[in-house]
Design a protein around this motif. Structure first.
Motif, PDB file in Angstrom:
ATOM      1  N   THR A   1     -26.654   6.915  19.778  1.00  0.00           N
ATOM      2  CA  THR A   1     -25.983   5.836  20.485  1.00  0.00           C
ATOM      3  C   THR A   1     -26.639   5.010  21.631  1.00  0.00           C
ATOM      4  OG1 THR A   1     -25.006   7.521  21.925  1.00  0.00           O
ATOM      5  CG2 THR A   1     -23.875   7.298  19.892  1.00  0.00           C
ATOM      6  N   ASP A   2     -27.806   5.650  22.050  1.00  0.00           N
ATOM      7  CA  ASP A   2     -28.327   4.834  23.052  1.00  0.00           C
ATOM      8  C   ASP A   2     -29.753   4.717  22.857  1.00  0.00           C
ATOM      9  OD1 ASP A   2     -29.047   3.723  25.621  1.00  0.00           O
ATOM     10  OD2 ASP A   2     -28.130   5.503  26.921  1.00  0.00           O
ATOM     11  N   ALA A   3     -30.385   3.723  22.405  1.00  0.00           N
ATOM     12  CA  ALA A   3     -31.720   3.657  21.908  1.00  0.00           C
ATOM     13  C   ALA A   3     -32.513   3.121  22.992  1.00  0.00           C
ATOM     14  CB  ALA A   3     -32.066   2.797  20.789  1.00  0.00           C
ATOM     15  N   THR A   4     -31.801   2.688  24.232  1.00  0.00           N
ATOM     16  CA  THR A   4     -32.566   2.012  25.370  1.00  0.00           C
ATOM     17  C   THR A   4     -32.393   2.908  26.592  1.00  0.00           C
ATOM     18  OG1 THR A   4     -30.465   0.779  26.036  1.00  0.00           O
ATOM     19  CG2 THR A   4     -32.157  -0.397  24.495  1.00  0.00           C
ATOM     20  N   SER A   5     -32.095   4.070  26.409  1.00  0.00           N
ATOM     21  CA  SER A   5     -32.150   4.818  27.625  1.00  0.00           C
ATOM     22  C   SER A   5     -33.574   5.392  27.935  1.00  0.00           C
ATOM     23  CB  SER A   5     -31.313   6.167  27.489  1.00  0.00           C
ATOM     24  OG  SER A   5     -31.462   7.164  28.463  1.00  0.00           O
ATOM     25  N   GLY A   6     -33.780   5.399  29.023  1.00  0.00           N
ATOM     26  CA  GLY A   6     -35.034   5.811  29.672  1.00  0.00           C
ATOM     27  C   GLY A   6     -35.045   7.193  30.275  1.00  0.00           C
ATOM     28  N   PHE A   7     -34.031   7.757  30.018  1.00  0.00           N
ATOM     29  CA  PHE A   7     -33.891   9.375  30.353  1.00  0.00           C
ATOM     30  C   PHE A   7     -34.129  10.219  29.300  1.00  0.00           C
ATOM     31  CE2 PHE A   7     -30.851  12.523  32.626  1.00  0.00           C
ATOM     32  CZ  PHE A   7     -31.873  13.376  33.312  1.00  0.00           C
ATOM     33  N   LYS A   8     -35.419  10.798  29.185  1.00  0.00           N
ATOM     34  CA  LYS A   8     -36.095  11.587  28.106  1.00  0.00           C
ATOM     35  C   LYS A   8     -36.624  12.756  28.371  1.00  0.00           C
ATOM     36  CE  LYS A   8     -38.049   7.861  26.090  1.00  0.00           C
ATOM     37  NZ  LYS A   8     -37.638   6.759  26.780  1.00  0.00           N
ATOM     38  N   ALA A   9     -36.539  13.743  27.579  1.00  0.00           N
ATOM     39  CA  ALA A   9     -37.624  14.790  27.474  1.00  0.00           C
ATOM     40  C   ALA A   9     -38.626  14.741  26.279  1.00  0.00           C
ATOM     41  CB  ALA A   9     -36.672  16.065  27.691  1.00  0.00           C
ATOM     42  N   CYS A  10     -39.921  14.973  26.368  1.00  0.00           N
ATOM     43  CA  CYS A  10     -40.687  15.022  25.215  1.00  0.00           C
ATOM     44  C   CYS A  10     -41.327  16.377  25.226  1.00  0.00           C
ATOM     45  CB  CYS A  10     -41.914  13.900  25.570  1.00  0.00           C
ATOM     46  SG  CYS A  10     -40.801  12.336  25.425  1.00  0.00           S
ATOM     47  N   GLY A  11     -41.544  16.975  23.945  1.00  0.00           N
ATOM     48  CA  GLY A  11     -42.370  18.220  23.859  1.00  0.00           C
ATOM     49  C   GLY A  11     -43.729  17.938  23.629  1.00  0.00           C
ATOM     50  N   PRO A  12     -44.469  18.844  23.263  1.00  0.00           N
ATOM     51  CA  PRO A  12     -46.043  18.692  23.056  1.00  0.00           C
ATOM     52  C   PRO A  12     -46.503  17.756  22.035  1.00  0.00           C
ATOM     53  CG  PRO A  12     -45.430  21.219  23.236  1.00  0.00           C
ATOM     54  CD  PRO A  12     -44.103  20.277  23.170  1.00  0.00           C
ATOM     55  N   ARG A  13     -45.632  17.861  21.006  1.00  0.00           N
ATOM     56  CA  ARG A  13     -46.287  16.653  19.794  1.00  0.00           C
ATOM     57  C   ARG A  13     -46.068  15.332  20.403  1.00  0.00           C
ATOM     58  NH1 ARG A  13     -43.343  16.804  14.986  1.00  0.00           N
ATOM     59  NH2 ARG A  13     -45.348  15.750  13.999  1.00  0.00           N
ATOM     60  N   ALA A  14     -44.869  15.043  20.806  1.00  0.00           N
ATOM     61  CA  ALA A  14     -44.736  13.716  21.786  1.00  0.00           C
ATOM     62  C   ALA A  14     -45.371  13.302  22.617  1.00  0.00           C
ATOM     63  CB  ALA A  14     -42.869  13.778  22.052  1.00  0.00           C
ATOM     64  N   ILE A  15     -45.793  14.328  23.548  1.00  0.00           N
ATOM     65  CA  ILE A  15     -46.766  14.109  24.670  1.00  0.00           C
ATOM     66  C   ILE A  15     -48.102  13.401  24.279  1.00  0.00           C
ATOM     67  CG2 ILE A  15     -47.970  15.086  26.545  1.00  0.00           C
ATOM     68  CD1 ILE A  15     -45.712  17.146  27.150  1.00  0.00           C
ATOM     69  N   ALA A  16     -48.439  14.241  22.963  1.00  0.00           N
ATOM     70  CA  ALA A  16     -49.921  13.870  22.649  1.00  0.00           C
ATOM     71  C   ALA A  16     -49.791  12.689  21.820  1.00  0.00           C
ATOM     72  CB  ALA A  16     -50.285  14.901  21.504  1.00  0.00           C
ATOM     73  N   LEU A  17     -48.569  12.158  21.416  1.00  0.00           N
ATOM     74  CA  LEU A  17     -48.439  10.927  20.574  1.00  0.00           C
ATOM     75  C   LEU A  17     -48.455   9.801  21.767  1.00  0.00           C
ATOM     76  CD1 LEU A  17     -47.555   9.099  18.024  1.00  0.00           C
ATOM     77  CD2 LEU A  17     -45.170   9.620  18.784  1.00  0.00           C
ATOM     78  N   PHE A  18     -47.509  10.016  22.842  1.00  0.00           N
ATOM     79  CA  PHE A  18     -47.322   9.149  23.709  1.00  0.00           C
ATOM     80  C   PHE A  18     -48.542   8.712  24.635  1.00  0.00           C
ATOM     81  CE2 PHE A  18     -42.753   9.852  23.030  1.00  0.00           C
ATOM     82  CZ  PHE A  18     -42.580   8.472  22.073  1.00  0.00           C
ATOM     83  N   ALA A  19     -49.512   9.949  24.724  1.00  0.00           N
ATOM     84  CA  ALA A  19     -50.605   9.594  25.678  1.00  0.00           C
ATOM     85  C   ALA A  19     -51.597   8.631  24.792  1.00  0.00           C
ATOM     86  CB  ALA A  19     -51.256  10.875  25.473  1.00  0.00           C
ATOM     87  N   ASP A  20     -51.428   8.442  23.766  1.00  0.00           N
ATOM     88  CA  ASP A  20     -52.242   7.368  22.882  1.00  0.00           C
ATOM     89  C   ASP A  20     -51.613   6.108  22.452  1.00  0.00           C
ATOM     90  OD1 ASP A  20     -54.555   8.829  22.945  1.00  0.00           O
ATOM     91  OD2 ASP A  20     -54.169   9.946  20.875  1.00  0.00           O
ATOM     92  N   HIS A  21     -50.242   6.257  22.514  1.00  0.00           N
ATOM     93  CA  HIS A  21     -49.588   5.254  21.619  1.00  0.00           C
ATOM     94  C   HIS A  21     -48.233   4.693  22.342  1.00  0.00           C
ATOM     95  CE1 HIS A  21     -51.811   5.488  18.124  1.00  0.00           C
ATOM     96  NE2 HIS A  21     -51.710   7.036  18.014  1.00  0.00           N
ATOM     97  N   MET A  22     -48.110   5.064  23.640  1.00  0.00           N
ATOM     98  CA  MET A  22     -46.782   4.620  24.428  1.00  0.00           C
ATOM     99  C   MET A  22     -47.100   2.994  24.611  1.00  0.00           C
ATOM    100  SD  MET A  22     -43.917   4.758  25.639  1.00  0.00           S
ATOM    101  CE  MET A  22     -43.501   6.379  26.058  1.00  0.00           C
ATOM    102  N   PRO A  23     -46.433   2.126  24.080  1.00  0.00           N
ATOM    103  CA  PRO A  23     -46.518   0.862  24.245  1.00  0.00           C
ATOM    104  C   PRO A  23     -46.174   0.291  25.619  1.00  0.00           C
ATOM    105  CG  PRO A  23     -44.515   1.073  22.852  1.00  0.00           C
ATOM    106  CD  PRO A  23     -45.150   2.549  23.086  1.00  0.00           C
TER     107      PRO A  23
END
Length: 247
Positions: free
Chosen positions: A151-173
């Motif tokens: 319901t809220d795709a623009t929220s900046g309040f998020k928790a990320c696990g290990p796979r997402a950390i690895a993804l966003f370390a390279d691909h966070m726009p």
């Protein structure tokens, strides 16, 4: 994703938040005294970094303003290099309630990304006019992409696990809305499981909001441009803990 979260890093991207950063950091410490924090000073022209260091929190400084996405990419790289198991993104302006962090982390046992959703039955946060229309449409598109209700795709309040950390370390726009809309598209296309939990959003403790009703039309256009770019980008590859790249 069934193993419990061990080391948690709270990352606070901050741009000219000298008036609020100390209060936010002290509140985080009062709720979570054992959790480590990192302030990413996103090219601030004020004393944001100095105030954060006086509170005793490490600060990573960017030489110029990259936006929240650029600041968070640095935070994810730090978390990956230092071996953190979870990253929680918290705004430095006081809008995110640190008391809600455990609710986000709890869901990481079965998900890669947990979004703190403002429009999920908790709190009184409201967006008006074209901005609210854009949020609803984008949430509907992201729900189909992620195969779950968001319901809220623009929220900046998020928790990320290990796979997402690895993804966003390279691909966070780093582009506008890159840390929210585009990041969720990237994660969904990389096979990440995304869920949301309802949270209550608060008013800023200092400074000026980044949006106001006059800018609603501009927000609408830019939001859909960000969404379009997200789907135009090639699907990302994800590194595992050993650095191996997987499609």
């Amino acid at each position: 994703m069934s193993s419990p979260v061990r080391r948690v890093l709270i990352v606070l991207p901050a741009y000219n938040e000298e008036g609020s950063i100390a209060e936010v950091l002290n509140e985080i410490r009062s709720h979570h005294p054992s959790v480590e924090c990192l302030v990413v000073d996103d090219g601030s022209a004020d004393a944001t970094a100095l105030v954060a260091r006086r509170v005793g929190v490490p600060v990573a400084r960017l030489p110029f303003n990259l936006g929240v996405g650029g600041a968070m990419r640095l935070g994810f790289r730090y978390a990956l290099e230092e071996g953190f198991d979870a990253v929680v993104q918290v705004d430095a302006d006081g809008q995110h309630d640190p008391a809600a962090v455990p609710a986000l982390l709890k869901e990481l046992g079965a998900a890669d990304i947990v979004v703190g959703a403002r429009f999920a039955g908790v709190g009184t946060y409201e967006a008006s006019g074209l901005r609210r229309v854009a949020m609803r449409v984008i949430a509907a598109v992201l729900s189909r992409t992620a195969k779950t209700k968001l319901t809220d795709a623009t929220s900046g309040f998020k928790a990320c696990g290990p796979r997402a950390i690895a993804l966003f370390a390279d691909h966070m726009p780093a582009e506008y809305l890159g840390d929210t809309v585009e990041a969720l598209v990237i994660a969904a296309r990389a096979g990440m499981r995304i869920v949301q939990v309802p949270v209550s959003m608060r008013a800023r403790t200092a400074g000026r909001p980044s949006h106001n009703p006059i800018k609603s039309a501009v927000y609408l256009v830019r939001a859909f441009v960000a969404l379009g770019f997200a789907f135009l980008r090639p699907a990302p590859h994800v590194r595992d803990a050993e650095g191996t790249v997987h499609p």
